[in-house]
Design a protein around this motif. Structure first.
Motif, PDB file in Angstrom:
ATOM      1  N   GLN A 152      65.988  37.316  26.194  1.00 34.85           N
ATOM      2  CA  GLN A 152      66.050  36.091  25.415  1.00 34.85           C
ATOM      3  C   GLN A 152      65.385  36.332  24.065  1.00 34.85           C
ATOM      4  O   GLN A 152      64.335  36.996  23.970  1.00 34.85           O
ATOM      5  CB  GLN A 152      65.338  34.947  26.147  1.00 34.85           C
ATOM      6  N   LEU A 153      65.993  35.791  23.009  1.00 34.49           N
ATOM      7  CA  LEU A 153      65.464  35.978  21.669  1.00 34.49           C
ATOM      8  C   LEU A 153      64.101  35.313  21.527  1.00 34.49           C
ATOM      9  O   LEU A 153      63.882  34.204  21.980  1.00 34.49           O
ATOM     10  CB  LEU A 153      66.443  35.377  20.652  1.00 34.49           C
ATOM     11  N   ALA A 154      63.199  36.015  20.867  1.00 37.51           N
ATOM     12  CA  ALA A 154      61.882  35.492  20.516  1.00 37.51           C
ATOM     13  C   ALA A 154      61.061  35.054  21.721  1.00 37.51           C
ATOM     14  O   ALA A 154      60.230  34.163  21.636  1.00 37.51           O
ATOM     15  CB  ALA A 154      62.032  34.313  19.538  1.00 37.51           C
ATOM     16  N   ALA A 155      61.270  35.659  22.859  1.00 38.72           N
ATOM     17  CA  ALA A 155      60.532  35.264  24.060  1.00 38.72           C
ATOM     18  C   ALA A 155      59.236  36.047  24.148  1.00 38.72           C
ATOM     19  O   ALA A 155      59.235  37.267  24.245  1.00 38.72           O
ATOM     20  CB  ALA A 155      61.378  35.501  25.307  1.00 38.72           C
ATOM     21  N   ALA A 213      56.156  32.098  32.494  1.00 40.21           N
ATOM     22  CA  ALA A 213      56.201  30.715  32.964  1.00 40.21           C
ATOM     23  C   ALA A 213      57.637  30.249  33.158  1.00 40.21           C
ATOM     24  O   ALA A 213      57.962  29.555  34.122  1.00 40.21           O
ATOM     25  CB  ALA A 213      55.488  29.805  31.956  1.00 40.21           C
ATOM     26  N   GLU A 214      58.519  30.632  32.224  1.00 43.76           N
ATOM     27  CA  GLU A 214      59.899  30.173  32.282  1.00 43.76           C
ATOM     28  C   GLU A 214      60.639  30.744  33.477  1.00 43.76           C
ATOM     29  O   GLU A 214      61.538  30.116  34.027  1.00 43.76           O
ATOM     30  CB  GLU A 214      60.629  30.581  30.992  1.00 43.76           C
ATOM     31  N   LYS A 215      60.289  31.950  33.908  1.00 46.06           N
ATOM     32  CA  LYS A 215      61.040  32.606  34.961  1.00 46.06           C
ATOM     33  C   LYS A 215      60.922  31.884  36.296  1.00 46.06           C
ATOM     34  O   LYS A 215      61.624  32.205  37.240  1.00 46.06           O
ATOM     35  CB  LYS A 215      60.573  34.064  35.114  1.00 46.06           C
ATOM     36  N   ASP A 223      57.795  26.226  24.079  1.00 48.42           N
ATOM     37  CA  ASP A 223      57.145  25.215  24.914  1.00 48.42           C
ATOM     38  C   ASP A 223      57.388  25.399  26.413  1.00 48.42           C
ATOM     39  O   ASP A 223      56.970  24.565  27.219  1.00 48.42           O
ATOM     40  CB  ASP A 223      57.574  23.814  24.489  1.00 48.42           C
ATOM     41  N   GLY A 224      58.082  26.474  26.793  1.00 50.80           N
ATOM     42  CA  GLY A 224      58.312  26.719  28.211  1.00 50.80           C
ATOM     43  C   GLY A 224      59.427  25.902  28.819  1.00 50.80           C
ATOM     44  O   GLY A 224      59.650  25.984  30.031  1.00 50.80           O
ATOM     45  N   ARG A 237      67.779  19.152  29.649  1.00 51.56           N
ATOM     46  CA  ARG A 237      66.527  19.834  29.334  1.00 51.56           C
ATOM     47  C   ARG A 237      65.557  19.682  30.498  1.00 51.56           C
ATOM     48  O   ARG A 237      65.345  18.590  31.021  1.00 51.56           O
ATOM     49  CB  ARG A 237      65.884  19.267  28.059  1.00 51.56           C
ATOM     50  N   VAL A 238      64.979  20.818  30.893  1.00 53.87           N
ATOM     51  CA  VAL A 238      63.975  20.844  31.951  1.00 53.87           C
ATOM     52  C   VAL A 238      62.656  21.262  31.305  1.00 53.87           C
ATOM     53  O   VAL A 238      62.529  22.390  30.818  1.00 53.87           O
ATOM     54  CB  VAL A 238      64.362  21.845  33.069  1.00 53.87           C
ATOM     55  N   ASP A 239      61.673  20.338  31.270  1.00 57.49           N
ATOM     56  CA  ASP A 239      60.413  20.679  30.612  1.00 57.49           C
ATOM     57  C   ASP A 239      59.511  21.465  31.557  1.00 57.49           C
ATOM     58  O   ASP A 239      59.863  21.729  32.719  1.00 57.49           O
ATOM     59  CB  ASP A 239      59.715  19.428  30.059  1.00 57.49           C
TER      60      ASP A 239
END
Length: 209
Positions: free
Chosen positions: A19-22, A29-31, A103-104, A124-126
């Motif tokens: 992913q770009l800029a990750a 956290a996102e995974k 922001d994750g 969107r999933v925060d």
């Protein structure tokens, strides 16, 4: 191999690119969110745009066994799931995740594939797991698909749809006349590429998928 099958394979292959800029912290956290886990939380509304449909019971069967009466899991990665319609697998529904490193949060794009008309939902999933629908990008004017000075024939009308595309979203024109659908070549492709935070519109010379 039909064009829509190529599209499915390309979506799957592109989804495994970094992913770009990750950043490393945000990435970890996102995974926790995967295409499978988010699909389990989303409503089945996108399937209302298909002849087969999908109810909650069949959805659970699809997730647990990879197959329901009218659908099968045709491919899956951490960020993508593709569901092919049975028995011919000529249409599909795909889910793709776009991760926001700032922001994750995760943006889930759920769209129909394989038909002349597409449907797209964005959710969107925060970081807390809350899911809310979000607007798709604004459809471009049909003139964006043509070279400067070129106009459509006077008997042709058009509408523009936002669809799930390769590397992001794409704008797809649909042309018709009083006698039915029209095949009108375009000069440009219009897409919305994910930057790691939002979608950025790009207009490039047309290429066949």
């Amino acid at each position: 191999m039909p064009r829509h099958i190529y599209a499915l394979l390309l979506i799957l292959s592109l989804s495994i690119l970094p992913q770009l800029a990750a950043g490393a912290e945000a990435d970890a956290a996102e995974k926790d969110a995967t295409a499978r886990s988010i699909f389990a939380l989303l409503p089945e509304s996108i399937f209302e745009n298909t002849p087969e449909g999908l109810n909650p019971v069949e959805k659970q069967k699809l997730l647990s066994s990879g197959r329901s009466e009218f659908w099968e899991v045709a491919g899956e990665t951490e960020d993508v799931m593709v569901f092919a319609a049975l028995p011919f697998r000529d249409t599909a529904v795909a889910l793709r995740l776009f991760r926001d490193a700032s922001d994750g949060s995760v943006l889930a794009a759920l769209g129909t594939l394989g038909g002349a008309v597409c449907t797209l939902e964005l959710w969107r999933v925060d970081a807390s797991g809350r899911i809310v629908p979000v607007d798709t990008p604004q459809e471009p004017d049909v003139s964006a698909f043509f070279a400067p000075g070129r106009k459509m024939p006077p008997d042709v009308k058009a509408t523009v749809m936002i669809c799930l595309g390769l590397g992001g979203l794409k704008a797809q024109p649909l042309f018709w006349t009083n006698t039915g659908m029209a095949d009108l070549p375009v000069d440009n492709d219009v897409s919305f590429q994910w930057t790691g935070k939002n979608f950025e519109r790009q207009v490039r010379p047309h290429t066949e998928e």
